[in-house]
Design an enzyme around this catalytic site. Structure first.
Site, PDB file in Angstrom:
ATOM      1  N   CYS A  65     -11.043  24.467  48.418  1.00 40.18           N
ATOM      2  CA  CYS A  65     -11.250  23.182  49.108  1.00 40.18           C
ATOM      3  C   CYS A  65     -12.309  22.969  49.904  1.00 40.18           C
ATOM      4  O   CYS A  65     -12.708  23.852  50.750  1.00 40.18           O
ATOM      5  CB  CYS A  65      -9.987  23.105  49.859  1.00 40.18           C
ATOM      6  SG  CYS A  65      -9.681  21.508  50.558  1.00 40.18           S
ATOM      7  N   CYS A  69     -10.234  23.314  57.487  1.00 44.43           N
ATOM      8  CA  CYS A  69      -9.036  23.461  58.092  1.00 44.43           C
ATOM      9  C   CYS A  69      -9.275  24.926  58.754  1.00 44.43           C
ATOM     10  O   CYS A  69      -9.270  26.046  57.791  1.00 44.43           O
ATOM     11  CB  CYS A  69      -7.900  23.179  57.536  1.00 44.43           C
ATOM     12  SG  CYS A  69      -7.944  21.439  56.676  1.00 44.43           S
ATOM     13  N   CYS A  72      -6.779  27.777  57.008  1.00 43.67           N
ATOM     14  CA  CYS A  72      -6.428  27.756  55.747  1.00 43.67           C
ATOM     15  C   CYS A  72      -7.179  28.580  55.006  1.00 43.67           C
ATOM     16  O   CYS A  72      -8.424  28.719  54.922  1.00 43.67           O
ATOM     17  CB  CYS A  72      -6.737  26.276  55.245  1.00 43.67           C
ATOM     18  SG  CYS A  72      -5.919  26.386  53.457  1.00 43.67           S
ATOM     19  N   CYS A 109       8.161  20.611  45.494  1.00 40.24           N
ATOM     20  CA  CYS A 109       6.791  20.173  46.166  1.00 40.24           C
ATOM     21  C   CYS A 109       5.672  20.825  45.501  1.00 40.24           C
ATOM     22  O   CYS A 109       5.657  22.033  45.164  1.00 40.24           O
ATOM     23  CB  CYS A 109       6.839  20.540  47.541  1.00 40.24           C
ATOM     24  SG  CYS A 109       8.312  20.099  48.392  1.00 40.24           S
ATOM     25  N   CYS A 140       7.607  16.133  45.277  1.00 40.17           N
ATOM     26  CA  CYS A 140       6.885  15.878  46.500  1.00 40.17           C
ATOM     27  C   CYS A 140       5.480  16.507  46.110  1.00 40.17           C
ATOM     28  O   CYS A 140       5.339  17.493  45.379  1.00 40.17           O
ATOM     29  CB  CYS A 140       7.445  16.461  47.653  1.00 40.17           C
ATOM     30  SG  CYS A 140       6.277  16.425  49.204  1.00 40.17           S
ATOM     31  N   CYS A 200       6.182  12.797  54.291  1.00 43.31           N
ATOM     32  CA  CYS A 200       6.816  14.254  54.886  1.00 43.31           C
ATOM     33  C   CYS A 200       5.327  14.739  55.438  1.00 43.31           C
ATOM     34  O   CYS A 200       4.372  14.664  55.086  1.00 43.31           O
ATOM     35  CB  CYS A 200       6.620  15.290  53.705  1.00 43.31           C
ATOM     36  SG  CYS A 200       7.106  16.901  54.209  1.00 43.31           S
ATOM     37  N   ARG A 272      12.070  20.417  58.589  1.00 42.61           N
ATOM     38  CA  ARG A 272      11.887  21.480  57.768  1.00 42.61           C
ATOM     39  C   ARG A 272      10.957  22.808  58.503  1.00 42.61           C
ATOM     40  O   ARG A 272      10.167  22.700  59.053  1.00 42.61           O
ATOM     41  CB  ARG A 272      11.014  21.258  56.586  1.00 42.61           C
ATOM     42  CG  ARG A 272      10.789  22.549  55.630  1.00 42.61           C
ATOM     43  CD  ARG A 272      10.120  22.159  54.624  1.00 42.61           C
ATOM     44  NE  ARG A 272      10.758  21.203  53.759  1.00 42.61           N
ATOM     45  CZ  ARG A 272      10.546  20.055  53.290  1.00 42.61           C
ATOM     46  NH1 ARG A 272       8.956  19.721  53.394  1.00 42.61           N
ATOM     47  NH2 ARG A 272      10.964  19.032  52.491  1.00 42.61           N
TER      48      ARG A 272
END
Length: 328
Positions: A65, A69, A72, A109, A140, A200, A272
């Site tokens: 990616c 972040c 991550c 998801c 999702c 979400c 969640r």
């Protein structure tokens, strides 16, 4: 106890109070027993307190990616030892979805490590959504930023939910991510909502943020034109090779307070208990469920992180008298 009826303003759609940071902070800081009593009482008004929503999360495209972040392992900016993979085939995804359904999951998801989906991948995503829905599961996706056109395409395919976490407060956000702006997160949420897909969105505790940042993050979500239907609350799992590898652990009582505050600010949302459950004691999880958490991810892994195994979860839920929401 703090008066939940103090707020006089309403959200844009009239669905509830427009929360001020000051009022949310007052709720958060009240005595722990009072906070839990209020949160649990409101939880009972809107949900069966002994039922949990079971969701399954699968990584349909791992690593590589371009976002930075700080937490991550899938970021290409980090040396976390994770190799990038290609997008899974639709057949692979549907095979895993059937296993998830057989294990009691009601929502499936699918996450891809992208800044945003490329046009060449949209047909595959549409096929996955349609295939998973045909199995009788809620769908999702979390694919990064979406344009209005992409959101509409996935809505027409039947996508039920789109996950796009704001992660933290707008103030602290640049300390975590520099390759996109906080406002871009909110723009994607708006595109998703406008397309008719449910939202979400939640955050991560333990990034180095203050308590005020955590509260402000929840206020941002609660004051969206319509609050998210699902609010994941994650506890950071520090990953070697990432910017947050040496982050200090979150105080468990402070974590429960955030779960309770999420329930109070967004009473009709599923809250969640997400990443970090593998490091939580049974007692901490039980407090979170009492405070209003009513959704979890099942399975041994969450994207690239560990998650409690089925046997451990089954034992805990039996001791607490918790059962799964109906699959229909």
């Amino acid at each position: 106890m703090h008066d939940l009826n103090r707020q006089q303003n309403t959200t844009i759609d009239g669905s509830g109070p427009a929360w001020t940071f000051e009022d949310a902070r007052a709720l958060y800081l009240q005595p722990f027993n009072d906070l839990l009593f209020q949160a649990h009482s409101l939880h009972r008004e809107n949900f069966d307190p002994n039922r949990l929503q079971f969701s399954k999360l699968i990584n349909i495209k791992t690593g590589g990616c371009p976002e930075d972040c700080g937490y991550c392992s899938q970021s290409s900016h980090h040396e976390a030892g994770l190799k990038a993979s290609k997008l899974l085939s639709c057949a692979q995804v549907l095979s895993e979805a059937q296993k998830a359904k057989d294990a009691g999951a009601t929502r499936y998801c699918m996450g891809a490590a992208w800044r945003s989906p490329k046009a060449r991948d949209e047909a595959a995503i549409v096929a996955m959504v349609k295939g998973v829905k045909a199995l009788g599961l809620e769908t999702c996706m979390t694919l990064g930023m979406l344009s209005p056109e992409q959101a509409q395409t996935f809505a027409e395919a039947g996508l039920d939910y789109y996950n796009h976490n704001v992660d933290t407060s707008e103030r602290f956000y640049p300390e975590v991510i520099t390759t996109r702006r906080f406002e871009e997160r909110l723009e994607t949420l708006a595109h998703v909502r406008e397309a008719g897909i449910k939202v979400c969105s939640g955050g991560i505790m333990g990034l180095g943020e203050s308590e005020d940042d955590r509260i402000d993050m929840l206020v941002t979500l609660a004051n969206l034109p319509s609050p998210p239907e699902s609010v994941p609350i994650n506890m950071l799992i520090p990953v070697p090779g990432t910017k947050m590898a040496d982050a200090a652990p979150v105080d468990p009582i402070a974590f429960v307070r955030i779960v309770a505050l999420a329930r109070l600010l967004m009473p009709r949302s599923h809250v969640r208990l997400s990443a970090g459950r593998s490091d939580m004691s049974d007692e901490l999880q039980a407090l979170c469920f009492f405070a209003g958490a009513n959704s979890i991810f099942v399975g041994d892994t969450l994207l690239t992180a560990a998650n409690p195994g089925e046997d451990k979860d089954r034992s805990l839920f039996r001791r607490l008298g918790l059962t799964a929401e109906d699959n229909r």
